[in-house]
Design an enzyme around this catalytic site. Structure first.
Site, PDB file in Angstrom:
ATOM      1  N   SER A  75       0.807  -1.229   0.000  1.00  0.00           N
ATOM      2  CA  SER A  75       0.000   0.000   0.000  1.00  0.00           C
ATOM      3  C   SER A  75       0.832   1.268   0.000  1.00  0.00           C
ATOM      4  CB  SER A  75      -0.942   0.001   1.210  1.00  0.00           C
ATOM      5  OG  SER A  75      -0.218  -0.177   2.416  1.00  0.00           O
ATOM      6  N   ASP A  81      -3.581   7.498   8.487  1.00  0.00           N
ATOM      7  CA  ASP A  81      -4.576   6.583   9.043  1.00  0.00           C
ATOM      8  C   ASP A  81      -4.002   5.608  10.066  1.00  0.00           C
ATOM      9  OD1 ASP A  81      -3.052   4.951   7.445  1.00  0.00           O
ATOM     10  OD2 ASP A  81      -4.643   4.498   6.003  1.00  0.00           O
ATOM     11  N   HIS A  90      -0.309   4.588   7.083  1.00  0.00           N
ATOM     12  CA  HIS A  90       0.218   5.279   5.914  1.00  0.00           C
ATOM     13  C   HIS A  90       0.451   6.760   6.209  1.00  0.00           C
ATOM     14  CE1 HIS A  90      -2.427   1.900   4.706  1.00  0.00           C
ATOM     15  NE2 HIS A  90      -1.336   1.560   4.046  1.00  0.00           N
TER      16      HIS A  90
END
Length: 365
Positions: free
Chosen positions: A40, A331, A334
């Protein structure tokens, strides 16, 4: 915009501009082509395309002003690196509509690991997808078709690999002993990264850019886990044990890159110390214009970490900060657009890379 938010944005912009000018003075003399592999931290919409996931606003609010499939309020580090080459953002390999592969493709998928190697979308699977993409392109050329990247483009492209954070996180969450993680699990993870580099090399790749992992012990996600006491916290408020594990991972990864550079004739393999970059951001956050180094902008629970395993960003009852440029973490896992800008600037400086070559070396004659 508040003064603190303005200072964060200004610091990110100036750092990026200065690093780009100093480390990459000459523009590309040929069209830059980049192929990215990872999780991610690099996913520009792969999970959304592959699994039908939808990440609505506030994801993407800081730059794109819309949902892009990125787990961030704006741009990722890979986006800033692409900007430094004046090339388009990388389209996810699995995105069927609106993709532009003229500057390469992004095979990174959120949640990806190195093991098990045959599970979607492990690093091995991503490399196999690339090999299919390349072979399909070359086959179409032989039939007179136009393709975004030709044989020369594949040969001169940069291959970016940024993976291992999820493996390392899972290893520690499984309550393995620290020595077992360092001596057994980390070498197994690195074996997959080594195999990926070698597979790409023996299929024509010669330029590699490999990112180490960040400081796992500074993530709000990890800090919010229940602990008996604060004895493991360092002066920056991060968990020493997890950061030591991250350091060991990076040290061994750097050694792997060094050995492969010697072994693979004609290859340039650049390792970048992401941990040092990101830990400096935490330890000296105010100097970069940030106010909250260890609290998520988007999450649940409030100070000190605003992270709840059961109520993630976008989950029922979540709350999002007004100005993400004050925060390092978006979050809990990240980084924010503003933080990623500074990380990218540090990468572009080449100060944290071994060998110290500019990011755009591969697109110059």
């Amino acid at each position: 915009m508040a003064a603190s938010a303005l200072s964060a944005a200004l610091a990110a912009t100036l750092l990026l501009a200065a690093a780009t000018a100093g480390a990459d003075e000459a523009p590309c003399t040929r069209r830059p082509v980049v192929f990215a592999f990872g999780d991610s931290n690099t996913d520009t919409g792969g999970a959304a395309a592959a699994l039908g996931n939808y990440f609505p606003l506030p994801e993407g609010r800081a730059h794109f002003r819309r949902s892009t499939g990125r787990l961030c309020d704006g741009r990722l580090v890979i986006d800033y690196l692409c900007e430094s080459l004046n090339m388009s953002y990388l389209s996810p390999y699995l995105e069927a509509l609106g993709s532009d592969f003229s500057n390469g493709a992004n095979f990174a998928i959120s949640g990806s690991t190195t093991m098990p190697r045959d599970r979607p979308f492990a690093l091995h699977v991503q490399v196999q997808q690339f090999l299919h993409f390349k072979q399909r392109s070359l086959d179409l050329i032989t039939h007179g078709e136009n393709v975004p990247v030709d044989a020369v483009g594949f040969r001169n492209a940069l291959y970016v690999i940024d993976i291992g954070q999820n493996d390392l996180s899972a290893a520690f969450s499984s309550r393995l002993q620290y020595d077992d993680v360092v001596r057994k699990r980390i070498p197994a993870i690195l074996s997959e990264i080594k195999d990926a580099i070698m597979t790409l090399y023996y299929n024509g790749a010669k330029n590699f850019w490999v990112h180490g992992t960040g400081p796992l012990g500074c993530l709000p996600q990890k800090l919010a886990e229940a602990r008996a006491d604060d004895g493991d916290l360092d002066d920056s408020g991060c968990l020493r044990t997890l950061n030591n594990g991250s350091y060991e991972f990076n040290s061994q990864l750097c050694s792997v890159c060094d050995r492969l550079t010697t072994q693979l004739k004609g290859a340039t393999i650049v390792y970048t110390d992401i941990l040092s970059i990101k830990y400096d951001l935490v330890a000296n956050h105010s100097g970069y214009g940030f106010e909250e180094p260890l609290m998520a902008c988007c999450g649940h629970g409030g100070p000190p970490y605003n992270y709840d395993l059961n109520v993630s960003c976008l989950g029922p009852g979540y709350r999002v900060c007004e100005d993400g440029s004050k925060f390092l973490s978006w979050d809990g896992v990240h980084y924010t657009d503003a933080a990623n800008a500074v990380v990218a600037a540090k990468i572009l400086s080449a100060e944290f890379s071994t060998p110290r070559v500019p990011f755009g070396y591969f697109c110059k004659a």
